[in-house]
Scaffold this motif. Sequence first.
Motif, PDB file in Angstrom:
ATOM      1  N   UNK A  28       0.830  -1.200   0.000  1.00  0.00           N
ATOM      2  CA  UNK A  28       0.000   0.000   0.000  1.00  0.00           C
ATOM      3  C   UNK A  28       0.868   1.255   0.000  1.00  0.00           C
ATOM      4  N   UNK A  29       1.900   1.230   0.825  1.00  0.00           N
ATOM      5  CA  UNK A  29       2.813   2.375   0.877  1.00  0.00           C
ATOM      6  C   UNK A  29       3.525   2.566  -0.460  1.00  0.00           C
ATOM      7  N   UNK A  30       3.940   1.471  -1.070  1.00  0.00           N
ATOM      8  CA  UNK A  30       4.603   1.540  -2.368  1.00  0.00           C
ATOM      9  C   UNK A  30       3.658   2.101  -3.425  1.00  0.00           C
ATOM     10  N   UNK A  31       2.431   1.643  -3.415  1.00  0.00           N
ATOM     11  CA  UNK A  31       1.444   2.133  -4.370  1.00  0.00           C
ATOM     12  C   UNK A  31       1.205   3.630  -4.179  1.00  0.00           C
ATOM     13  N   UNK A  32       1.055   4.058  -2.923  1.00  0.00           N
ATOM     14  CA  UNK A  32       0.853   5.484  -2.645  1.00  0.00           C
ATOM     15  C   UNK A  32       2.070   6.296  -3.088  1.00  0.00           C
ATOM     16  N   UNK A  33       3.264   5.768  -2.842  1.00  0.00           N
ATOM     17  CA  UNK A  33       4.492   6.474  -3.246  1.00  0.00           C
ATOM     18  C   UNK A  33       4.593   6.569  -4.760  1.00  0.00           C
ATOM     19  N   UNK A  34       4.211   5.513  -5.453  1.00  0.00           N
ATOM     20  CA  UNK A  34       4.250   5.527  -6.917  1.00  0.00           C
ATOM     21  C   UNK A  34       3.252   6.550  -7.450  1.00  0.00           C
ATOM     22  N   UNK A  35       2.061   6.614  -6.835  1.00  0.00           N
ATOM     23  CA  UNK A  35       1.070   7.608  -7.258  1.00  0.00           C
ATOM     24  C   UNK A  35       1.599   9.026  -7.050  1.00  0.00           C
ATOM     25  N   UNK A  36       2.189   9.272  -5.887  1.00  0.00           N
ATOM     26  CA  UNK A  36       2.747  10.603  -5.614  1.00  0.00           C
ATOM     27  C   UNK A  36       3.875  10.928  -6.587  1.00  0.00           C
ATOM     28  N   UNK A  37       4.703   9.935  -6.864  1.00  0.00           N
ATOM     29  CA  UNK A  37       5.808  10.138  -7.796  1.00  0.00           C
ATOM     30  C   UNK A  37       5.281  10.475  -9.189  1.00  0.00           C
TER      31      UNK A  37
END
Length: 101
Positions: A28-37
Amino acid sequence: RMMEYENVFRKMNAKIDAVEKENLYLKQQLSASIDKLGTVAAGVRVNEKKCTSLSKDMKHAESYMKTTTKKLNDHETSTRSEFVKLYKHLTIAGVLRGEKK
């Protein structure tokens, strides 16, 4: 011995559950980070286009300024030579007596 095996299996199941929960959280954190990126990257691309456009505008302005400066210098030179000619003609005609103040 069966009790020992059951305890070992319970501990292993608990560890597996904990690791799976942590894995889900990290995904979930990775997905959120990818979205922010992705959002940041899109913003960078927009700013890059604005900077490129601004750079082109600055080059155009610089070119225009150089051209205008040259025209102004040419006009100043032309005006000065016309003034000198006029002064000479007026002096010859006797309108100006060549007096210096």
